[in-house]
Design a protein around this motif. Structure first.
Motif, PDB file in Angstrom:
ATOM      1  N   UNK A  75      95.052 -15.983 -17.972  1.00 38.51           N
ATOM      2  CA  UNK A  75      93.985 -14.982 -17.930  1.00 38.51           C
ATOM      3  C   UNK A  75      92.787 -15.373 -18.801  1.00 38.51           C
ATOM      4  N   UNK A  76      92.953 -16.388 -19.626  1.00 37.10           N
ATOM      5  CA  UNK A  76      91.853 -16.855 -20.477  1.00 37.10           C
ATOM      6  C   UNK A  76      91.128 -18.062 -19.892  1.00 37.10           C
ATOM      7  N   UNK A  77      91.689 -18.662 -18.839  1.00 36.32           N
ATOM      8  CA  UNK A  77      91.094 -19.852 -18.224  1.00 36.32           C
ATOM      9  C   UNK A  77      90.140 -19.451 -17.100  1.00 36.32           C
ATOM     10  N   UNK A  78      89.080 -20.198 -16.892  1.00 35.34           N
ATOM     11  CA  UNK A  78      88.094 -19.817 -15.870  1.00 35.34           C
ATOM     12  C   UNK A  78      88.604 -19.994 -14.448  1.00 35.34           C
ATOM     13  N   UNK A  79      88.107 -19.172 -13.567  1.00 31.72           N
ATOM     14  CA  UNK A  79      88.437 -19.263 -12.151  1.00 31.72           C
ATOM     15  C   UNK A  79      87.972 -20.607 -11.580  1.00 31.72           C
ATOM     16  N   UNK A  84      79.754 -17.673  -6.282  1.00 33.00           N
ATOM     17  CA  UNK A  84      78.823 -16.961  -5.402  1.00 33.00           C
ATOM     18  C   UNK A  84      79.588 -16.181  -4.337  1.00 33.00           C
ATOM     19  N   UNK A  85      80.746 -16.677  -3.968  1.00 37.24           N
ATOM     20  CA  UNK A  85      81.566 -16.009  -2.951  1.00 37.24           C
ATOM     21  C   UNK A  85      82.562 -15.040  -3.577  1.00 37.24           C
ATOM     22  N   UNK A  86      82.986 -15.346  -4.806  1.00 33.94           N
ATOM     23  CA  UNK A  86      83.995 -14.529  -5.495  1.00 33.94           C
ATOM     24  C   UNK A  86      83.488 -14.137  -6.886  1.00 33.94           C
ATOM     25  N   UNK A  87      82.443 -13.339  -6.976  1.00 34.58           N
ATOM     26  CA  UNK A  87      81.871 -13.022  -8.294  1.00 34.58           C
ATOM     27  C   UNK A  87      82.796 -12.218  -9.204  1.00 34.58           C
ATOM     28  N   UNK A  88      83.807 -11.565  -8.625  1.00 33.35           N
ATOM     29  CA  UNK A  88      84.739 -10.795  -9.450  1.00 33.35           C
ATOM     30  C   UNK A  88      85.904 -11.606  -9.972  1.00 33.35           C
ATOM     31  N   UNK A  90      87.053 -13.962 -12.303  1.00 32.80           N
ATOM     32  CA  UNK A  90      86.587 -14.574 -13.549  1.00 32.80           C
ATOM     33  C   UNK A  90      87.608 -15.528 -14.171  1.00 32.80           C
ATOM     34  N   UNK A  91      88.881 -15.339 -13.853  1.00 34.78           N
ATOM     35  CA  UNK A  91      89.925 -16.111 -14.525  1.00 34.78           C
ATOM     36  C   UNK A  91      90.815 -16.832 -13.516  1.00 34.78           C
ATOM     37  N   UNK A  92      91.601 -17.760 -14.048  1.00 35.76           N
ATOM     38  CA  UNK A  92      92.570 -18.480 -13.209  1.00 35.76           C
ATOM     39  C   UNK A  92      93.591 -17.512 -12.620  1.00 35.76           C
ATOM     40  N   UNK A  93      93.933 -16.485 -13.362  1.00 35.23           N
ATOM     41  CA  UNK A  93      94.845 -15.467 -12.840  1.00 35.23           C
ATOM     42  C   UNK A  93      94.204 -14.751 -11.648  1.00 35.23           C
ATOM     43  N   UNK A  94      92.913 -14.465 -11.744  1.00 35.55           N
ATOM     44  CA  UNK A  94      92.204 -13.812 -10.642  1.00 35.55           C
ATOM     45  C   UNK A  94      92.257 -14.635  -9.360  1.00 35.55           C
ATOM     46  N   UNK A  95      92.352 -15.954  -9.492  1.00 32.46           N
ATOM     47  CA  UNK A  95      92.424 -16.800  -8.310  1.00 32.46           C
ATOM     48  C   UNK A  95      93.615 -16.404  -7.428  1.00 32.46           C
ATOM     49  N   UNK A 217      84.354  -6.578   0.771  1.00 36.38           N
ATOM     50  CA  UNK A 217      85.601  -7.342   0.835  1.00 36.38           C
ATOM     51  C   UNK A 217      86.410  -7.271  -0.452  1.00 36.38           C
ATOM     52  N   UNK A 218      85.951  -6.493  -1.437  1.00 35.04           N
ATOM     53  CA  UNK A 218      86.684  -6.308  -2.681  1.00 35.04           C
ATOM     54  C   UNK A 218      86.547  -7.419  -3.686  1.00 35.04           C
ATOM     55  N   UNK A 219      85.716  -8.428  -3.417  1.00 36.83           N
ATOM     56  CA  UNK A 219      85.613  -9.599  -4.289  1.00 36.83           C
ATOM     57  C   UNK A 219      84.521  -9.467  -5.346  1.00 36.83           C
ATOM     58  N   UNK A 220      83.866  -8.318  -5.416  1.00 41.77           N
ATOM     59  CA  UNK A 220      82.858  -8.106  -6.444  1.00 41.77           C
ATOM     60  C   UNK A 220      83.479  -7.828  -7.802  1.00 41.77           C
ATOM     61  N   UNK A 221      82.639  -7.830  -8.821  1.00 49.40           N
ATOM     62  CA  UNK A 221      83.102  -7.593 -10.193  1.00 49.40           C
ATOM     63  C   UNK A 221      83.165  -6.089 -10.446  1.00 49.40           C
TER      64      UNK A 221
END
Length: 388
Positions: A75-79, A84-88, A90-95, A217-221
Motif C-alpha cells: 500500500x506504500x508502493x506506487x501504482x 491518466x486512465x486510472x487516476x484513483x 495510487x498504490x500497488x495494492x490499488x492495482x 467506471x469507478x477509476x477516479x480518485x
C-alpha cells in the motif's frame, strides 16, 4: 463414487469431537493421497518447494504481523497503472483492485470464476513476496470455524494481529442481502485503520452508500475510509462447516459446485422459513462466496467490483480456493480439468461457452498470460501449494 463420498462425509463428521478437527478438514485429508499422486507427476512442483497455506487463526502472531507488514508495504508502493486512465489507483495494492474491477463481469457467474480467482489470489501472494519480502504463504479464512461470532475471530478482532475489526456503529438501513448489523461506519481498530480506499464504488451495498466516484467506471480518485458491518447473520446460516461439507459432498460436477458456491438471493430472510434447497436442485439461498463477502459487508467489502480493497478479501478467496481444491482432490482424475458455464455474468446461458483454452490476463499484477487449463491444479502451471 457418490456413496463412497457420503461415507467419507459421515465418517468425518463423527470424528470432529474426538480430534478437534472439523469435517471439512477430514475430507481434505482423504483427498491428499490423490494430490500426492498428482504432485509426483508434476514437472514444476515438488514436495521440497510446496507451499503450505494455513488458516489465519492457526498461524503465529509473528506470521500474521509479517503478512500485515507486507500488505502495508504494498500500500506504500506506487501504482504501475497509467495514471491518466486510472487516476484513483495510487498504490500497488490499488492495482489489484483496478484489475478486478475491469474484469468483474466476466469472472463472476462464469466458467472462469474459480480459476481466475485462484490465479488472482496466488498473484497477490507472489507480489507480496517479490516486492515486499514476504516469506510466508497466503493464509485462508475458515468461515465455519468462526461462523457464530466472526467479529471476535482472530481475523476481525481489531487487534494488531488482525486485519482490523468492525466499523463504528452508525445509523444505516438493511441491505439487499442482510439486515443492518452492529457497525456500518469506518473501522476504528487494527493495522488498517488509516487505510484509504480510493476506487469505486460501482455496486455499493451500504445504505446510505458512499459518495459516488468522479468517473463513471469507478477509476477516479474517491478517498474514503474502510467501512464494515460485520455480522453473523449470514455466517451462522450459510458458511457453517456443515454448509461447506454439503457443498463439497453434494456437487457431482463443476457446474453444480460453482453455482451453489455463488448462489445469491435478495432479502433471504423473506423466504427463509419456506425455502427448501431440495426443491431447487440443492441450491442454497446464499452461497458461501457471497455470504463471506457480505459477512464483512460495508464499503468496499460489500461491493463485488471493489471488494479486493478490503484487506480480508484474499483470505476469503483463499478459503474459496481451498474449498474448490478439496472438491477436486476427492476425485482428482475426473475433476481437475472440468469446466462449465458461460463467459458473461449477466448472460450465462447465451454467452459463448467458457473453455480450458480461454486466456487469463491480469496485466500489471500477473506474471504472464495463462490459459485456464494451466490454472486448475494447485501443483501445476504457476502453482505449487496445498492447504493445511
Amino acid at each position: 463414487m457418490a456413496r463412497s463420498l457420503l461415507f467419507l462425509v459421515l465418517a468425518a463428521s463423527s470424528l470432529v469431537g474426538a480430534t478437534g478437527k472439523d469435517a471439512v478438514h477430514k475430507l481434505q485429508q482423504e483427498g491428499k493421497a490423490n494430490l500426492d499422486v498428482r504432485l509426483a507427476k508434476s514437472s514444476t512442483c515438488t514436495k521440497e518447494n510446496l507451499q503450505i497455506r494455513r488458516e489465519w487463526g492457526d498461524i503465529s502472531k509473528a506470521e500474521r504481523r509479517e503478512y500485515i507488514a507486507a500488505m502495508l508495504c504494498l500500500m506504500s508502493k506506487p501504482s504501475q497503472l497509467d495514471q491518466t486512465e486510472y487516476p484513483g489507483a495510487k498504490t500497488r495494492y490499488d492495482d489489484f483492485v483496478a484489475v478486478h474491477m475491469n474484469q468483474t463481469l466476466t469472472i463472476h457467474g462464469t466458467g472462469s470464476f474459480l480459476a481466475w480467482h485462484r490465479y488472482f489470489t496466488w498473484s497477490f501472494e507472489r507480489v507480496l513476496r517479490e516486492e515486499c519480502g514476504y516469506t510466508g504463504s497466503q493464509p485462508y479464512w475458515n468461515w465455519g470455524k468462526w461462523a457464530s461470532d466472526p467479529v471476535n475471530s482472530p481475523l476481525f478482532d481489531g487487534s494488531d494481529t488482525s486485519l482490523s475489526g468492525n466499523g463504528l456503529k452508525v445509523d444505516h438501513e438493511d441491505t439487499d442481502y442482510y439486515p443492518a448489523g452492529p457497525g456500518g461506519g469506518c473501522i476504528y481498530s487494527g493495522p488498517f485503520v488509516n487505510m484509504t480506499v480510493r476506487l469505486g464504488p460501482l455496486s455499493p451495498i451500504l445504505k446510505p452508500p458512499p459518495a459516488a466516484n468522479p468517473l463513471p467506471n469507478g477509476m477516479g480518485d474517491n478517498p474514503r475510509c474502510i467501512r464494515r458491518d460485520i455480522t453473523n447473520y449470514l455466517s451462522s446460516r450459510y458458511t457453517r462447516t456443515e454448509d461447506m461439507v454439503n457443498l463439497i459432498a453434494d456437487s457431482p460436477d463443476i457446474l453444480s459446485f460453482q453455482d451453489r458456491l455463488q448462489a445469491v438471493t435478495a432479502r433471504p430472510w423473506e423466504v427463509e422459513g419456506t425455502y427448501n434447497p431440495a426443491e431447487h436442485n440443492g441450491m442454497p439461498l446464499m452461497g458461501i462466496h457471497a455470504s463471506g463477502h457480505h459477512t464483512i459487508g460495508g464499503d468496499p467489502g460489500g461491493d463485488f467490483y471493489t471488494s479486493p480493497n478490503d484487506p480480508a478479501f484474499f483470505n476469503h478467496h483463499a478459503g474459496i480456493d481451498r474449498t474448490w481444491a478439496i472438491w477436486q482432490w476427492l476425485d482428482l482424475e475426473n475433476r481437475t480439468e472440468q469446466i462449465a458455464g458461460g463467459t458473461a455474468m449477466f448472460d450465462p446461458v447465451n454467452s459463448p461457452r467458457q473453455t480450458l483454452d480461454d486466456i487469463v490476463d491480469l496485466g500489471v499484477v500477473g506474471d504472464q498470460v495463462w490459459r485456464i487449463r494451466d490454472l486448475v491444479s494447485t501443483v501445476d502451471g504457476p502453482f505449487c501449494y496445498t492447504y493445511e
